[in-house]
Design a protein around this motif. Structure first.
Motif, PDB file in Angstrom:
ATOM      1  N   ALA A  34       1.879   8.699  11.386  1.00 56.37           N
ATOM      2  CA  ALA A  34       0.574   9.354  11.495  1.00 56.37           C
ATOM      3  C   ALA A  34       0.052   9.243  12.916  1.00 56.37           C
ATOM      4  CB  ALA A  34      -0.429   8.716  10.524  1.00 56.37           C
ATOM      5  N   GLY A  35      -0.751  10.227  13.302  1.00 58.68           N
ATOM      6  CA  GLY A  35      -1.359  10.212  14.618  1.00 58.68           C
ATOM      7  C   GLY A  35      -2.609   9.357  14.638  1.00 58.68           C
ATOM      8  N   ASN A  36      -3.218   9.251  15.809  1.00 57.80           N
ATOM      9  CA  ASN A  36      -4.372   8.372  15.967  1.00 57.80           C
ATOM     10  C   ASN A  36      -5.612   8.857  15.207  1.00 57.80           C
ATOM     11  OD1 ASN A  36      -3.872   5.993  17.399  1.00 57.80           O
ATOM     12  ND2 ASN A  36      -3.627   7.126  19.306  1.00 57.80           N
ATOM     13  N   ILE A  37      -5.745  10.156  15.046  1.00 52.63           N
ATOM     14  CA  ILE A  37      -6.920  10.660  14.339  1.00 52.63           C
ATOM     15  C   ILE A  37      -6.872  10.229  12.875  1.00 52.63           C
ATOM     16  CG2 ILE A  37      -8.050  12.760  13.511  1.00 52.63           C
ATOM     17  CD1 ILE A  37      -7.498  14.048  16.161  1.00 52.63           C
ATOM     18  N   LYS A  38      -5.701  10.310  12.265  1.00 49.36           N
ATOM     19  CA  LYS A  38      -5.565   9.920  10.863  1.00 49.36           C
ATOM     20  C   LYS A  38      -5.466   8.406  10.700  1.00 49.36           C
ATOM     21  CE  LYS A  38      -2.784  10.746   6.730  1.00 49.36           C
ATOM     22  NZ  LYS A  38      -1.639  11.492   6.138  1.00 49.36           N
ATOM     23  N   LYS A  39      -4.751   7.774  11.622  1.00 48.62           N
ATOM     24  CA  LYS A  39      -4.486   6.336  11.463  1.00 48.62           C
ATOM     25  C   LYS A  39      -5.653   5.471  11.911  1.00 48.62           C
ATOM     26  CE  LYS A  39      -1.067   2.790  12.567  1.00 48.62           C
ATOM     27  NZ  LYS A  39       0.200   2.474  13.266  1.00 48.62           N
ATOM     28  N   HIS A  40      -6.270   5.817  13.051  1.00 48.32           N
ATOM     29  CA  HIS A  40      -7.321   4.977  13.622  1.00 48.32           C
ATOM     30  C   HIS A  40      -8.679   5.677  13.675  1.00 48.32           C
ATOM     31  CE1 HIS A  40      -4.336   2.013  14.669  1.00 48.32           C
ATOM     32  NE2 HIS A  40      -3.651   2.880  15.392  1.00 48.32           N
ATOM     33  N   HIS A  41      -8.768   6.876  13.103  1.00 46.09           N
ATOM     34  CA  HIS A  41     -10.030   7.619  13.038  1.00 46.09           C
ATOM     35  C   HIS A  41     -10.577   7.956  14.438  1.00 46.09           C
ATOM     36  CE1 HIS A  41      -9.852   6.542   8.837  1.00 46.09           C
ATOM     37  NE2 HIS A  41      -9.857   5.254   9.148  1.00 46.09           N
ATOM     38  N   PHE A  42      -9.672   8.297  15.359  1.00 48.15           N
ATOM     39  CA  PHE A  42     -10.101   8.753  16.675  1.00 48.15           C
ATOM     40  C   PHE A  42     -10.782  10.119  16.560  1.00 48.15           C
ATOM     41  CE2 PHE A  42      -7.206   6.382  19.907  1.00 48.15           C
ATOM     42  CZ  PHE A  42      -7.561   5.179  19.322  1.00 48.15           C
ATOM     43  N   SER A  43     -11.621  10.438  17.525  1.00 48.70           N
ATOM     44  CA  SER A  43     -12.223  11.767  17.591  1.00 48.70           C
ATOM     45  C   SER A  43     -11.272  12.728  18.304  1.00 48.70           C
ATOM     46  CB  SER A  43     -13.549  11.709  18.348  1.00 48.70           C
ATOM     47  OG  SER A  43     -14.479  10.871  17.688  1.00 48.70           O
ATOM     48  N   ARG A  44     -11.316  13.985  17.937  1.00 49.46           N
ATOM     49  CA  ARG A  44     -10.432  14.961  18.584  1.00 49.46           C
ATOM     50  C   ARG A  44     -11.035  15.405  19.911  1.00 49.46           C
ATOM     51  NH1 ARG A  44     -12.791  19.806  18.393  1.00 49.46           N
ATOM     52  NH2 ARG A  44     -14.193  20.339  16.671  1.00 49.46           N
TER      53      ARG A  44
ATOM     54  N   THR B  81       0.831  -1.194   0.000  1.00 42.71           N
ATOM     55  CA  THR B  81       0.000   0.000   0.000  1.00 42.71           C
ATOM     56  C   THR B  81       0.873   1.253   0.000  1.00 42.71           C
ATOM     57  OG1 THR B  81      -0.126  -0.028   2.413  1.00 42.71           O
ATOM     58  CG2 THR B  81      -1.865  -1.174   1.208  1.00 42.71           C
ATOM     59  N   ILE B  82       0.253   2.385  -0.300  1.00 44.11           N
ATOM     60  CA  ILE B  82       0.987   3.649  -0.336  1.00 44.11           C
ATOM     61  C   ILE B  82       1.476   3.999   1.070  1.00 44.11           C
ATOM     62  CG2 ILE B  82       0.789   6.122  -0.779  1.00 44.11           C
ATOM     63  CD1 ILE B  82      -1.291   5.478  -2.885  1.00 44.11           C
ATOM     64  N   GLY B  83       2.752   4.284   1.199  1.00 46.55           N
ATOM     65  CA  GLY B  83       3.311   4.680   2.486  1.00 46.55           C
ATOM     66  C   GLY B  83       2.993   6.137   2.795  1.00 46.55           C
ATOM     67  N   LYS B  84       2.494   6.401   3.998  1.00 42.34           N
ATOM     68  CA  LYS B  84       2.100   7.760   4.375  1.00 42.34           C
ATOM     69  C   LYS B  84       2.907   8.287   5.548  1.00 42.34           C
ATOM     70  CE  LYS B  84      -2.566   6.958   2.655  1.00 42.34           C
ATOM     71  NZ  LYS B  84      -4.020   6.962   2.944  1.00 42.34           N
ATOM     72  N   GLY B  85       3.977   7.581   5.897  1.00 38.28           N
ATOM     73  CA  GLY B  85       4.826   8.058   6.969  1.00 38.28           C
ATOM     74  C   GLY B  85       4.198   7.871   8.341  1.00 38.28           C
TER      75      GLY B  85
END
Length: 214
Positions: A128-138, A122-126
């Motif tokens: 990432a935080g939990n919001i981007k990686k695991h779709h956590f709420s802020r 898959t495309i490498g995105k470096g």
């Protein structure tokens, strides 16, 4: 007894486009370029414990590229009179009787309508935080919150005094092997060594992918 895969081929993801099928429907497709693959080694059950075919893909265009291969890798190919190849991959098969070293695998081994399994990175995105990686709420965005996009609590303190394995945390996103099954071949261009696959496949343009027939 586990079912073994059919021999496939290696290719390079070129990009995506659209084609019309026989019914006049517009179908999104991924274009894969599969230059000739060579059979570089045959493994038999009586010797290796299983039947498999090793394929080589992507010839080096310059003699200077020999530096990219180790001497054992070069010897493995040159002793069979094969060109120097960048990638090698093994495919398990039920029988090796119909194969021999030096045979070529290309788009002529596929037919429109075939179902295939495709693997790629898959495309490498470096990182990432939990919001981007695991779709956590802020957290609250008001002044003084101190918890806007942060991880937050990781677990109990004194007991158990550790973070449990598998905890969703920030880290590397992408650049992992992904396999998609039951993808349909909707077009073939034998002159340009192209295979059109219905839908999308893993990886960015230019990535190496493995195609296996079901």
């Amino acid at each position: 007894m586990n079912k073994t895969m059919s021999i496939g081929c290696l290719g390079t993801k070129i990009g995506m486009t659209q084609v019309f099928n026989d019914k006049g429907e517009l179908v999104p497709v991924t274009v894969i370029k599969t230059d000739t693959c060579y059979i570089t080694q045959i493994k038999e059950e009586k010797i290796c414990g299983y039947n498999a075919i090793q394929l080589g893909f992507s010839e080096f265009n310059s003699k200077n590229m020999k530096k990219s291969l180790t001497k054992p890798e070069m010897g493995h190919l040159l002793k069979e009179g094969l060109p120097l190849l960048r990638y090698l991959k093994e495919y398990k098969v039920d029988s090796v009787s119909k194969f021999k070293v030096g045979d070529k695998i290309n788009t002529t081994d596929f037919q429109i309508g075939d179902l295939v399994t495709i693997s790629g990175k898959t495309i490498g995105k470096g990182n990432a935080g939990n919001i981007k990686k695991h779709h956590f709420s802020r957290g609250p965005m008001s002044h003084g919150s101190k918890h806007h996009r942060a991880q937050g609590s990781l677990g109990a303190g004194t007991t158990p005094s550790r973070v449990f394995p598998g905890k969703k945390m920030p880290g590397r996103l992408g650049n992992q092997k992904q396999t998609l099954k039951n993808l349909q071949v909707v077009g073939l261009d034998h002159d340009n060594h192209l295979i059109l696959i219905k839908g999308s496949i893993p990886g960015k343009f230019g990535n190496l992918v493995s195609i296996s027939k079901l």
